[in-house]
Design a protein around this motif. Structure first.
Motif, mmCIF file in Angstrom:
data_model
loop_
_atom_site.group_PDB
_atom_site.id
_atom_site.type_symbol
_atom_site.label_atom_id
_atom_site.label_comp_id
_atom_site.label_asym_id
_atom_site.label_seq_id
_atom_site.Cartn_x
_atom_site.Cartn_y
_atom_site.Cartn_z
ATOM 1 N N ARG A 127 0.839 -1.208 0.000
ATOM 2 C CA ARG A 127 0.000 0.000 0.000
ATOM 3 C C ARG A 127 0.872 1.255 0.000
ATOM 4 O O ARG A 127 0.592 2.216 -0.736
ATOM 5 N N ARG A 128 1.890 1.255 0.840
ATOM 6 C CA ARG A 128 2.756 2.440 0.920
ATOM 7 C C ARG A 128 3.471 2.682 -0.406
ATOM 8 O O ARG A 128 3.596 3.834 -0.859
ATOM 9 N N GLU A 129 3.912 1.614 -1.032
ATOM 10 C CA GLU A 129 4.605 1.765 -2.316
ATOM 11 C C GLU A 129 3.648 2.259 -3.396
ATOM 12 O O GLU A 129 4.012 3.104 -4.229
ATOM 13 N N ARG A 130 2.431 1.765 -3.392
ATOM 14 C CA ARG A 130 1.462 2.208 -4.391
ATOM 15 C C ARG A 130 1.103 3.674 -4.174
ATOM 16 O O ARG A 130 0.979 4.439 -5.135
ATOM 17 N N GLN A 131 0.964 4.085 -2.911
ATOM 18 C CA GLN A 131 0.657 5.484 -2.650
ATOM 19 C C GLN A 131 1.802 6.394 -3.073
ATOM 20 O O GLN A 131 1.571 7.500 -3.583
ATOM 21 N N ALA A 132 3.025 5.937 -2.900
ATOM 22 C CA ALA A 132 4.173 6.726 -3.365
ATOM 23 C C ALA A 132 4.125 6.910 -4.885
ATOM 24 O O ALA A 132 4.462 7.981 -5.409
ATOM 25 N N PHE B 149 -19.528 -12.237 7.366
ATOM 26 C CA PHE B 149 -18.711 -11.053 7.632
ATOM 27 C C PHE B 149 -18.791 -10.070 6.472
ATOM 28 O O PHE B 149 -18.958 -10.462 5.318
ATOM 29 N N TYR B 150 -18.648 -8.791 6.808
ATOM 30 C CA TYR B 150 -18.406 -7.713 5.848
ATOM 31 C C TYR B 150 -16.933 -7.340 5.949
ATOM 32 O O TYR B 150 -16.459 -7.009 7.043
ATOM 33 N N LEU B 151 -16.196 -7.374 4.844
ATOM 34 C CA LEU B 151 -14.757 -7.108 4.869
ATOM 35 C C LEU B 151 -14.479 -5.701 4.350
ATOM 36 O O LEU B 151 -14.812 -5.376 3.205
ATOM 37 N N PRO B 152 -13.821 -4.839 5.155
ATOM 38 C CA PRO B 152 -13.639 -3.429 4.796
ATOM 39 C C PRO B 152 -12.252 -3.109 4.266
ATOM 40 O O PRO B 152 -11.279 -3.841 4.469
ATOM 41 N N LYS B 153 -12.167 -1.973 3.573
ATOM 42 C CA LYS B 153 -10.924 -1.258 3.269
ATOM 43 C C LYS B 153 -9.932 -2.019 2.388
ATOM 44 O O LYS B 153 -8.758 -1.680 2.342
ATOM 45 N N LEU B 154 -10.379 -3.073 1.686
ATOM 46 C CA LEU B 154 -9.448 -3.789 0.818
ATOM 47 C C LEU B 154 -8.985 -2.891 -0.323
ATOM 48 O O LEU B 154 -9.749 -2.081 -0.846
ATOM 49 N N GLN B 155 -7.733 -3.078 -0.729
ATOM 50 C CA GLN B 155 -7.188 -2.303 -1.838
ATOM 51 C C GLN B 155 -6.731 -3.161 -3.008
ATOM 52 O O GLN B 155 -6.397 -2.617 -4.065
ATOM 53 N N THR C 5 -19.151 -10.485 2.403
ATOM 54 C CA THR C 5 -19.413 -9.406 1.451
ATOM 55 C C THR C 5 -18.259 -8.430 1.578
ATOM 56 O O THR C 5 -17.798 -8.159 2.690
ATOM 57 N N VAL C 6 -17.765 -7.935 0.467
ATOM 58 C CA VAL C 6 -16.625 -7.020 0.482
ATOM 59 C C VAL C 6 -17.096 -5.616 0.145
ATOM 60 O O VAL C 6 -17.821 -5.415 -0.836
ATOM 61 N N LEU C 7 -16.681 -4.671 0.958
ATOM 62 C CA LEU C 7 -16.943 -3.264 0.666
ATOM 63 C C LEU C 7 -15.914 -2.750 -0.327
ATOM 64 O O LEU C 7 -14.712 -2.848 -0.086
ATOM 65 N N ILE C 8 -16.382 -2.220 -1.444
ATOM 66 C CA ILE C 8 -15.492 -1.542 -2.380
ATOM 67 C C ILE C 8 -15.497 -0.074 -1.974
ATOM 68 O O ILE C 8 -16.326 0.724 -2.399
ATOM 69 N N GLU C 9 -14.554 0.252 -1.098
ATOM 70 C CA GLU C 9 -14.523 1.593 -0.510
ATOM 71 C C GLU C 9 -13.137 2.223 -0.602
ATOM 72 O O GLU C 9 -12.837 3.174 0.120
ATOM 73 N N THR C 10 -12.308 1.688 -1.502
ATOM 74 C CA THR C 10 -11.049 2.356 -1.823
ATOM 75 C C THR C 10 -10.950 2.472 -3.337
ATOM 76 O O THR C 10 -11.425 1.598 -4.073
ATOM 77 N N LEU C 11 -10.326 3.549 -3.783
ATOM 78 C CA LEU C 11 -10.195 3.756 -5.224
ATOM 79 C C LEU C 11 -9.386 2.647 -5.894
ATOM 80 O O LEU C 11 -9.785 2.153 -6.961
ATOM 81 N N PRO C 12 -8.269 2.189 -5.318
ATOM 82 C CA PRO C 12 -7.546 1.090 -5.975
ATOM 83 C C PRO C 12 -8.398 -0.164 -6.155
ATOM 84 O O PRO C 12 -8.265 -0.875 -7.153
ATOM 85 N N TYR D 276 -10.524 8.419 -2.567
ATOM 86 C CA TYR D 276 -10.231 9.243 -3.751
ATOM 87 C C TYR D 276 -9.356 10.434 -3.348
ATOM 88 O O TYR D 276 -8.355 10.749 -4.001
ATOM 89 N N ILE D 277 -9.749 11.103 -2.251
ATOM 90 C CA ILE D 277 -8.962 12.242 -1.777
ATOM 91 C C ILE D 277 -7.552 11.800 -1.409
ATOM 92 O O ILE D 277 -6.560 12.435 -1.785
ATOM 93 N N LYS D 278 -7.461 10.694 -0.677
ATOM 94 C CA LYS D 278 -6.146 10.226 -0.222
ATOM 95 C C LYS D 278 -5.275 9.790 -1.395
ATOM 96 O O LYS D 278 -4.079 10.103 -1.453
ATOM 97 N N THR D 279 -5.854 9.070 -2.339
ATOM 98 C CA THR D 279 -5.093 8.606 -3.495
ATOM 99 C C THR D 279 -4.515 9.789 -4.271
ATOM 100 O O THR D 279 -3.340 9.781 -4.663
ATOM 101 N N PHE D 280 -5.320 10.820 -4.473
ATOM 102 C CA PHE D 280 -4.911 11.975 -5.275
ATOM 103 C C PHE D 280 -4.561 13.182 -4.403
ATOM 104 O O PHE D 280 -4.734 14.320 -4.813
ATOM 105 N N ARG D 281 -4.054 12.936 -3.212
ATOM 106 C CA ARG D 281 -3.822 14.021 -2.263
ATOM 107 C C ARG D 281 -2.849 15.065 -2.779
ATOM 108 O O ARG D 281 -2.885 16.214 -2.338
#
Length: 549
Positions: free
Chosen positions: A62-67, A229-235, A264-271, A301-306
């Motif tokens: 994640r850190r490398e992708r954000q960089a 389960f609901y699985l959150p924040k996957l990228q 069920t997976v939440l699609i809640e990250t842009l990646p 979205y904000i974080k990805t394109f910060r």
């Protein structure tokens, strides 16, 4: 005193017992040993050792992708997984209990909420250990105990006494009248600092999922109701595959059939929106759907394109699901899910009824009806609400337009969505009210969270960590991307933030009436500190977690 009450009121005592099996619990509360017996501890140790090395690799990825994004890179569909997207395959059959999910209610895991949500008339209750729960140790243990009582069927709650009269009694309806229970554990990025294994903190989500499964899986399996389960924040698909490893490990340790645990997976990250097929494929033996986690998606979205000056969003109130990039996300999710035989769940309606103003309440409900009509006519199979009063509003819309249990036959072959549609920034403005509103929401939510409350009503909206993150990350981006102004021409800079923060206590008035009111000044200080940092802190809850007991 019940175990739930004990968790809520007991004072921590030093954890002076020697570590067992390589595990150490850093805090002890009354009733804890019954909830975390040796069998649970052994499961946690085994699970941690099986998962933790790869979890750390995924967090580094994640850190490398954000960089890469910070350097000007853009997210896109992967070339190495094209075969998964192009091949014909479907997920495993969906259990009968999850066929119809037209209205789901979400909220924290305290006993009153659990009882009211299960009795609410919704098809599903998502008990939330993540965005709606401040992960103080007492909250986590009390939440697990409440869910054990709910599954067992004997959970009760007594409200506070009023004028010397006994408090209101809360009890569960018969199982056939209850919503189906789905539990949301914490995301991969969150540690559980109270549990250390081999000297490392346990992943918070593993604690949540494993403790719940240990105590409830057999009962739920016999009732053909889970565990779910609901699985959150996957990228990424790799992060989904890590959950597959973890859940398969839990099944093996507890003697459950493979695939018994459904997710069920939440699609809640842009990646993640670029890897929906891949995420479904990685969990294909157990996944039943994807969900449009809209608030966290906007935050992502904000974080990805910060650091992208051409992708600065307008104020939160203008970023609605009718914006082209969010419409594209929603419709691509529907198309992807229905092609694979999975549910495409819609997003949250965060409105709270405005009981003292009929006209304002009708305007709010009209917005809810329009949002739910958009979802059901687009092809979604269900939706979320945050308040029980919204259940009949949402259900009436879905009943009128979705006569069957779901809409899997709506394949949306008309949808043509590529990278550019998914990342197109909407136009709009930043008003002074919008700027000040972000400051107020973030401070009030953070104060309540620090006080142990993760779900806070503010201005007739139910705010949780996701909406606070939108406010916090927008403030940082407006301050750090050069050239940002309010629509009246005022420069958005640190003096403007400082002046807004300084004026906030007077604006709020008597803070003792607010959730976490005693911690308003602390929250103001933390927001000021985070807003000044050269880099956007990944999650507000990471530095704030250090302040929780």
């Amino acid at each position: 005193m019940s175990a739930v009450a004990a968790f809520a009121t007991a004072q921590p005592t030093p954890a002076d017992a020697p570590a067992t099996l390589g595990i150490a619990l850093t805090t002890q509360l009354a009733g804890q040993s019954a909830l975390l017996p040796a069998g649970v501890l052994a499961l946690l140790v085994s699970l941690h050792r099986a998962v933790e090395p790869e979890r750390q690799r995924r967090l580094q990825a994640r850190r490398e992708r954000q960089a890469f994004f910070d350097g000007g890179g853009l997210p896109d569909f992967r070339t190495d997984t094209a075969a998964i997207r192009n091949d014909d395959w479907r997920v495993a059959a969906i259990p009968e209990a999850l066929q119809d999910r037209r209205v789901e209610i979400t909220g924290p895991t305290d006993p009153k909420m659990v009882i009211n949500a299960l009795n609410s008339g919704a098809k599903v209750f998502m008990a939330d250990f993540e965005d709606s729960t401040a992960p103080a140790w007492r909250n986590l243990l009390a939440g697990q105990q409440a869910l054990i009582g709910a599954v067992r069927g004997d959970l009760t709650h007594t409200g506070p006494s009023v004028d010397g009269k006994p408090g209101k009694q809360y009890a569960l309806r018969p199982l056939a009248e209850q919503a189906v229970l789905i539990v949301r554990p914490r995301g991969w990025h969150l540690d559980e600092k109270h549990v250390r294994i081999d000297g490392q903190p346990l992943a918070g989500g593993l604690f949540d999922a494993a403790v719940f499964a240990f105590h409830n899986a057999r009962t739920l399996m016999c009732r053909q109701r889970g565990p779910y389960f609901y699985l959150p924040k996957l990228q990424s698909m790799e992060e989904a595959a890590l959950w597959e490893t973890a859940l398969s490990h839990i099944e093996g340790m507890l003697g459950l059939p493979h695939g018994q645990i459904k997710v069920t997976v939440l699609i809640e990250t842009l990646p993640a929106v670029f890897e929906m097929d891949e995420i479904l494929h990685a969990l294909r033996d157990r996944i039943v759907g994807l969900n449009c986690g809209r608030w966290d998606y906007i935050f992502s979205y904000i974080k990805t394109f910060r650091k992208h000056a051409d992708k600065v969003l307008p104020e939160r109130g203008q970023v609605t699901m009718t914006q082209p990039f969010l419409k594209a996300y929603s419709e691509l999710l529907i198309q992807t899910c229905h092609r694979r035989g999975a549910h495409a769940m819609g997003g949250m309606a965060a409105q709270i009824p405005i009981n003292h103003d009929a006209a304002a309440n009708e305007q709010a409900m009209a917005r809810v009806r329009a949002d739910k009509l958009r979802e059901v006519t687009a092809g979604h199979d269900g939706t979320w609400v945050a308040h029980p009063a919204l259940i009949p509003v949402a259900q009436a819309i879905f009943d009128a337009h979705m006569p069957g249990p779901n809409q899997h036959a709506v394949l949306r072959r008309d949808v043509r969505v590529g990278r550019d549609e998914l990342i197109a920034a909407p136009t709009g403005t930043i008003t002074r009210a919008g700027f000040e509103g972000n400051v107020e929401v973030c401070v009030r939510y953070l104060a309540a969270w620090l006080d142990g409350n993760g779900c806070v009503p503010i201005h007739h909206l139910m705010e949780d960590a996701a909406t606070a993150e939108i406010s916090r990350s927008q403030l940082w981006q407006w301050l750090h991307v050069p050239g940002q102004h309010l629509d009246d021409g005022t420069a958005i800079d640190l003096p403007l933030l400082d002046a807004t923060l300084a004026a906030l206590p007077a604006k709020l008035g008597d803070s003792s009436a607010l959730p976490g009111g005693a911690r308003i000044e602390e929250a103001i200080g933390l927001l000021a500190e985070l807003s000044r940092r050269d880099e956007l802190t990944d999650f507000l809850t990471l530095p704030a977690y250090d302040r929780l007991a």
